[in-house]
Design an enzyme around this catalytic site. Structure first.
Site, PDB file in Angstrom:
ATOM      1  CB  SER A  65       3.262   1.660   6.293  1.00 17.14           C
ATOM      2  OG  SER A  65       2.129   1.871   7.093  1.00 17.14           O
ATOM      3  CG  ASP A 107       0.153  -4.036   2.939  1.00 13.27           C
ATOM      4  OD1 ASP A 107       0.240  -3.451   1.854  1.00 13.27           O
ATOM      5  OD2 ASP A 107       0.177  -3.447   4.038  1.00 13.27           O
ATOM      6  CG  HIS A 144      -0.353   0.300   2.511  1.00 14.06           C
ATOM      7  ND1 HIS A 144       0.037  -0.679   3.411  1.00 14.06           N
ATOM      8  CD2 HIS A 144      -0.053   1.478   3.113  1.00 14.06           C
ATOM      9  CE1 HIS A 144       0.529  -0.121   4.486  1.00 14.06           C
ATOM     10  NE2 HIS A 144       0.494   1.188   4.342  1.00 14.06           N
TER      11      HIS A 144
END
Length: 435
Positions: free
Chosen positions: A260, A178, A148
């Site tokens: 992230s 992911d 993402h």
């Protein structure tokens, strides 16, 4: 009536009663006082000798000494833990990079003449994330990040630990887990992170996260492992419908926007997880998640070798039967419709409602069949209830079964209902050619 003359014994007496006792007994006060002192002295010496003798008998004349110290009260232990965190951060820190994602929209809103590679500025329209250098081969370095983080990227840049910027290319990404792998020029890159083991983590163990939260590159935070194998429902298409479950490490270490794709490390500086997400809600604090590195490595190997993860493909777009059933309860929003609109909607709903036996409450409604499923004969409104005889209640269960139990080229037997009639069909699974 008491067994004694007085219900309460008092060691203090009045001077009058003491004088009366002295006169009646015939003893002189001086004589009584001297006797009391001698008795007290002899008793004290005897007590001390008795205690010494007992100590020598039971301890064999050898004094004992305890070296045990409470772990968190020992200054030396606290110092050692602090030094280990510092050393681990020093080891892993240079391998963590910032990821700048320039989407087409961001590029359209920025100056087209801007040289992002040699600029010290970061576009206010860019998406920021983190990555970890985990492999170097043939003058190329490979970086782990989240899928993402690079979503819709047109241009990707990495900011190294020393501030240098590099152009990055996508080797492969996997939306389901992911995870993504990026490639950069690696001639001057000398450090890659050492891979640890997430399976060996223990609940309560201290871990460290390193990343780029809110653009503050190289930020380090610490916490503990709150839970090792937390199952979190996710929406792969970001449409609000959960269609996959991710197994993650829950931690109290701070994971904020921009973290992230960064590193979760142990106190040895080894990579044990990839920072992925957090729960951002009012009143929630200290709940972040990371992808276990033991689960990530097979995915990363596949991305590096094939540019994607090879999974068996059935070829259906579906909706869970129980979700469909709940969606037919329109008592709330029908208040805003006219009688004509309600009648039209009811007619449409009744036409779309699958004809099922009363005892069939869970399964998967086929909204569209393509590829292998279409070739095998599955159609719109078929309700799948089992794969190879195993009950299937949701799209998540279907995907889990296919990805864990089946391989490309194998066949799966599907049990389904069509117009109220139960049937079975065999579908040969293929490789999905596009995302």
């Amino acid at each position: 009536m008491s067994f004694f003359d007085d219900d309460f014994f008092n060691t203090r007496v009045t001077r009058r009663s003491q004088n009366r006792r002295n006169r009646g007994s015939g003893f002189r006060p001086n004589t009584l006082s001297g006797s009391t002192v001698r008795v007290a002295l002899i008793s004290s010496v005897s007590s001390v000798l008795f205690i010494v003798i007992l100590y020598l008998l039971f301890m064999d004349g050898k004094p004992t000494q305890s070296n045990a110290q409470p772990a968190m009260l020992s200054g030396q232990t606290l110092l050692e833990a602090s030094e280990r965190m510092i050393n681990a951060s020093d080891i892993a820190g240079p391998t963590v990079v910032s990821v700048i994602n320039m989407t087409q929209q961001a590029l359209d809103m920025e100056d087209k003449q801007m040289d992002w590679l040699h600029s010290d500025q970061v576009s206010e329209y860019a998406s920021l994330g983190s990555g970890v250098i985990y492999k170097k081969q043939d003058d190329k370095a490979y970086v782990i990040t989240n899928a993402h983080v690079i979503q819709d990227a047109v241009e990707l840049y990495l900011v190294m630990n020393n501030g240098e910027r590099k152009v990055a290319n996508v080797v492969g990404k996997d939306t389901i887990t992911d995870l993504a792998v990026l490639e950069v020029e690696g001639k001057d890159i000398t450090k890659v992170i050492e891979i640890g083991s997430s399976k060996k983590l223990r609940v309560g163990e201290m871990v460290i996260t390193i990343g780029n939260p809110l653009g503050f590159s190289g930020s380090v935070s610490e916490g503990i492992v709150s839970f090792k194998d937390r199952i979190i429902p996710v929406s792969l298409n970001q449409n609000g419908f959960y269609d996959w479950e991710q197994i993650v490490i829950q931690t109290t270490a701070a994971i904020n926007q921009g973290n992230s794709g960064g590193a979760m490390i142990d106190l040895n500086g080894k990579l044990v997880g990839i920072n992925s997400m957090k729960i951002a809600d009012y009143g929630v604090e200290g709940i972040g998640f990371a992808i276990p590195i033991d689960d990530a490595m097979p995915i990363l190997d596949s991305l590096l070798a094939n540019g994607k993860v090879l999974r068996p493909y059935l070829g259906i777009y579906s909706m869970d039967l129980d979700f469909y059933s709940h969606s037919q309860d329109t008592s709330e929003w029908k208040d805003d419709l006219t009688d004509e609109e309600i009648a039209t909607d009811d007619k449409t709903s009744n036409q779309a409602l699958p004809d099922l036996p009363a005892d069939v409450k869970q399964g998967i409604i086929v909204l569209e069949a393509v590829g292998p499923a279409q070739e095998a004969g599955l159609k719109f409104n078929d309700v799948i209830v089992a794969l190879d005889g195993n009950p299937i209640q949701s799209t998540i269960e279907l995907r889990k079964y296919l990805y864990s139990e089946k391989k490309i080229g194998e066949s799966v037997e599907i049990t389904y209902y069509r117009n109220g009639k139960k049937s079975t069909i065999s579908v040969k699974l293929s490789e999905k050619t596009e995302e």
